[in-house]
Design an enzyme around this catalytic site. Sequence first.
Site, PDB file in Angstrom:
ATOM      1  N   GLU A   1       3.642   1.470  -3.787  1.00  0.00           N
ATOM      2  CA  GLU A   1       3.123   1.754  -5.121  1.00  0.00           C
ATOM      3  C   GLU A   1       2.473   3.139  -5.188  1.00  0.00           C
ATOM      4  OE1 GLU A   1       3.705   0.366  -7.764  1.00  0.00           O
ATOM      5  OE2 GLU A   1       2.041   0.560  -9.175  1.00  0.00           O
TER       6      GLU A   1
ATOM      7  N   SER B   1       3.030   5.845  -3.254  1.00  0.00           N
ATOM      8  CA  SER B   1       3.994   6.943  -3.178  1.00  0.00           C
ATOM      9  C   SER B   1       4.836   7.024  -4.449  1.00  0.00           C
ATOM     10  CB  SER B   1       4.920   6.769  -1.971  1.00  0.00           C
ATOM     11  OG  SER B   1       4.165   6.798  -0.799  1.00  0.00           O
TER      12      SER B   1
ATOM     13  N   CYS C   1      -6.348   6.208   4.832  1.00  0.00           N
ATOM     14  CA  CYS C   1      -4.943   5.797   4.773  1.00  0.00           C
ATOM     15  C   CYS C   1      -4.203   6.002   6.094  1.00  0.00           C
ATOM     16  CB  CYS C   1      -4.238   6.576   3.679  1.00  0.00           C
ATOM     17  SG  CYS C   1      -2.504   6.115   3.523  1.00  0.00           S
TER      18      CYS C   1
ATOM     19  N   ALA D   1       0.842  -1.211   0.000  1.00  0.00           N
ATOM     20  CA  ALA D   1       0.000   0.000   0.000  1.00  0.00           C
ATOM     21  C   ALA D   1       0.867   1.246   0.000  1.00  0.00           C
ATOM     22  CB  ALA D   1      -0.922   0.010   1.218  1.00  0.00           C
TER      23      ALA D   1
ATOM     24  N   GLU E   1       7.127  12.250   2.717  1.00  0.00           N
ATOM     25  CA  GLU E   1       7.928  11.772   1.574  1.00  0.00           C
ATOM     26  C   GLU E   1       7.806  12.703   0.393  1.00  0.00           C
ATOM     27  OE1 GLU E   1       7.498   7.678  -0.103  1.00  0.00           O
ATOM     28  OE2 GLU E   1       6.820   7.242   1.915  1.00  0.00           O
TER      29      GLU E   1
HETATM   30  C1  HEM Z   1       0.492   9.156  -1.873  1.00  0.00           C
HETATM   31  C2  HEM Z   1       0.495   8.079  -1.172  1.00  0.00           C
HETATM   32  C3  HEM Z   1      -0.721   7.314  -0.713  1.00  0.00           C
HETATM   33  C4  HEM Z   1      -2.026   7.343  -1.166  1.00  0.00           C
HETATM   34  C5  HEM Z   1      -2.626   8.220  -2.258  1.00  0.00           C
HETATM   35  C6  HEM Z   1      -2.766   6.382  -0.366  1.00  0.00           C
HETATM   36  C7  HEM Z   1      -4.116   6.134  -0.493  1.00  0.00           C
HETATM   37  C8  HEM Z   1      -4.837   5.288   0.330  1.00  0.00           C
HETATM   38  C9  HEM Z   1      -6.274   5.131   0.290  1.00  0.00           C
HETATM   39  C10 HEM Z   1      -7.209   5.844  -0.677  1.00  0.00           C
HETATM   40  C11 HEM Z   1      -6.617   4.238   1.257  1.00  0.00           C
HETATM   41  C12 HEM Z   1      -8.040   3.807   1.643  1.00  0.00           C
HETATM   42  C13 HEM Z   1      -8.459   2.517   1.013  1.00  0.00           C
HETATM   43  C14 HEM Z   1      -9.912   2.173   1.272  1.00  0.00           C
HETATM   44  O1  HEM Z   1     -10.697   2.993   1.721  1.00  0.00           O
HETATM   45  O2  HEM Z   1     -10.286   1.021   0.974  1.00  0.00           O
HETATM   46  C15 HEM Z   1      -5.387   3.812   1.900  1.00  0.00           C
HETATM   47  C16 HEM Z   1      -5.321   2.883   2.924  1.00  0.00           C
HETATM   48  C17 HEM Z   1      -4.140   2.418   3.448  1.00  0.00           C
HETATM   49  N1  HEM Z   1      -2.874   2.919   3.216  1.00  0.00           N
HETATM   50 FE1  HEM Z   1      -2.397   4.430   1.959  1.00  0.00          FE
HETATM   51  N2  HEM Z   1      -1.899   5.788   0.524  1.00  0.00           N
HETATM   52  C18 HEM Z   1      -0.643   6.336   0.357  1.00  0.00           C
HETATM   53  C19 HEM Z   1       0.500   6.030   1.056  1.00  0.00           C
HETATM   54  C20 HEM Z   1       0.593   5.083   2.058  1.00  0.00           C
HETATM   55  C21 HEM Z   1       1.787   4.787   2.811  1.00  0.00           C
HETATM   56  C22 HEM Z   1       3.116   5.513   2.662  1.00  0.00           C
HETATM   57  C23 HEM Z   1       1.476   3.737   3.648  1.00  0.00           C
HETATM   58  C24 HEM Z   1       2.311   3.001   4.662  1.00  0.00           C
HETATM   59  C25 HEM Z   1       3.550   3.141   4.878  1.00  0.00           C
HETATM   60  C26 HEM Z   1       0.078   3.400   3.416  1.00  0.00           C
HETATM   61  C27 HEM Z   1      -0.599   2.389   4.048  1.00  0.00           C
HETATM   62  C28 HEM Z   1      -1.968   2.196   3.965  1.00  0.00           C
HETATM   63  C29 HEM Z   1      -2.677   1.158   4.702  1.00  0.00           C
HETATM   64  C30 HEM Z   1      -2.037   0.132   5.636  1.00  0.00           C
HETATM   65  C31 HEM Z   1      -4.038   1.306   4.382  1.00  0.00           C
HETATM   66  C32 HEM Z   1      -5.204   0.477   4.914  1.00  0.00           C
HETATM   67  C33 HEM Z   1      -5.878   1.195   6.044  1.00  0.00           C
HETATM   68  C34 HEM Z   1      -7.113   0.517   6.572  1.00  0.00           C
HETATM   69  O3  HEM Z   1      -7.722  -0.300   5.871  1.00  0.00           O
HETATM   70  O4  HEM Z   1      -7.484   0.798   7.713  1.00  0.00           O
HETATM   71  N3  HEM Z   1      -0.416   4.236   2.454  1.00  0.00           N
HETATM   72  N4  HEM Z   1      -4.329   4.476   1.319  1.00  0.00           N
END
Ligand code: HEM
Length: 418
Positions: free
Chosen positions: A259, A261, A367, A256, A376
């Site tokens: 890709e 970032s 997220c 998550a 970042e």
């Molecule tokens: C520009 C960078 C990023 C974007 C646009 C992004 C976007 C998102 C979005 C839209 C979700 C929600 C998914 C849903 O509602 O089903 C999500 C969940 C999540 N993201 Fe990101 N993300 C980013 C970077 C990161 C980074 C750097 C990490 C960890 C190091 C991360 C870890 C996670 C995790 C673990 C979830 C699941 C949370 C949950 O289900 O409670 N993400 N992300």
Amino acid sequence: MSTTIPTGPSGSGNHEDSAPCMARPRDFPIRRGCPFAPPEDYARLRTEEPVARVTLPTGREAWVVTRYEDVRELLADPRISADIRRANFPALGEGEQEIGARLRPFIRTDAPEHTRYRRMLLPEFTVRKTRAMRPAVQAIVDDLIDAMLASGGPVDFVPAYANAVSTSVICELLGIPKENLEFFRDVTRISGSRSSTAEQVAEALGGLFTLISDLVAQRQEQPRDDLLSKLVVDHLQTGDITLNELLSTVGITINAGRETSTNMLALSALLLIRRPELAQELRADPSLMPAAVDELLRVLSIADSIPLRVAARDIEISGHVIPADDGVIGLLAGANHDPEQFPDPGRVDFHRPDNHHVAFGYGMHQCIGQHLARLEMEVALGTLIRRIPTLRLAVPYEEVEFKHESATFGIERMPVTW
Ligand code: HEM
């Protein structure tokens, strides 16, 4: 496009409002025309069909929601489920659906199970913890820029910088050795591609899990000051979670975080190359960086169709009933370009007031890595435009290759020089 289907979407619930269901609904995902904007058809959907029926690449059908208020309402609704085991879960590829149902990464689970994992990870992703990572992120970025400059160019920006920054930061956070940039890249490319089969996804993730489980064994012997050791000591050794649960949690965090970032960094850099006056504005006033990062997140909305859900009960949105058991996707790019919420939404405006975008989702699954992602972006983009102000494409723009087939939108290949 107009093959007749015999029944409504799931055979349940109220379909009175969905007469177009009698024809095969339009295919989804819809391809972006301009890489810096949502597919053009989203504007029409918002005004004419704010809750629209679509056919997914798996052949399943689902609803897509495009208005800002509707997307927020949907994603905060306690009657929706993110459980990938549900029959109509709207995964965009067979591989994701089948393997997801087997592995059950916590992003695709509901409370109370989801809450358990989220609570375990949240303390590691606070604003304070993230802030403490700034020097490490800066050092990673400086080293990569030194290496790029020393190479003399041209280089492919995606592996040389965007992917290298995001992977190195995740490795730093978790305490994973950084040697395997290529390996991580392949794992995410295969597991995030809509065209990957279940076997291909299983094989790619199997390799990742082997790597993590070797590191887990090491941390059991000798814990260090990293997130992996914390999870091992505080949760695996206490019996809170099993080894498989730990592997899946670490795996989803890597996938998550990497890709998304990578894609945000590459696409933002390309936008700044194409709009040098924006880069100049940031160089002239670096204090704009945090607002600029949020504006880029909103405009580019690379994780558009990540929030996949199933209605656990009938849910009414904008006067349309989404029947229980139907799949539904809250389109983040649709919401982030809704002119009702963001006037002149296609305009990149680093001074936009009240930029409450949903690029990181909304509700329970919002997220977890958003502070880290912002850090970042701020450090990696800010340092890039400062240290390499002459950065430009080394090929005609038409030769930049975009990722149209992956879960998040981004760039496959972008040769640059300076
Ligand atoms: C520009 C960078 C990023 C974007 C646009 C992004 C976007 C998102 C979005 C839209 C979700 C929600 C998914 C849903 O509602 O089903 C999500 C969940 C999540 N993201 Fe990101 N993300 C980013 C970077 C990161 C980074 C750097 C990490 C960890 C190091 C991360 C870890 C996670 C995790 C673990 C979830 C699941 C949370 C949950 O289900 O409670 N993400 N992300």
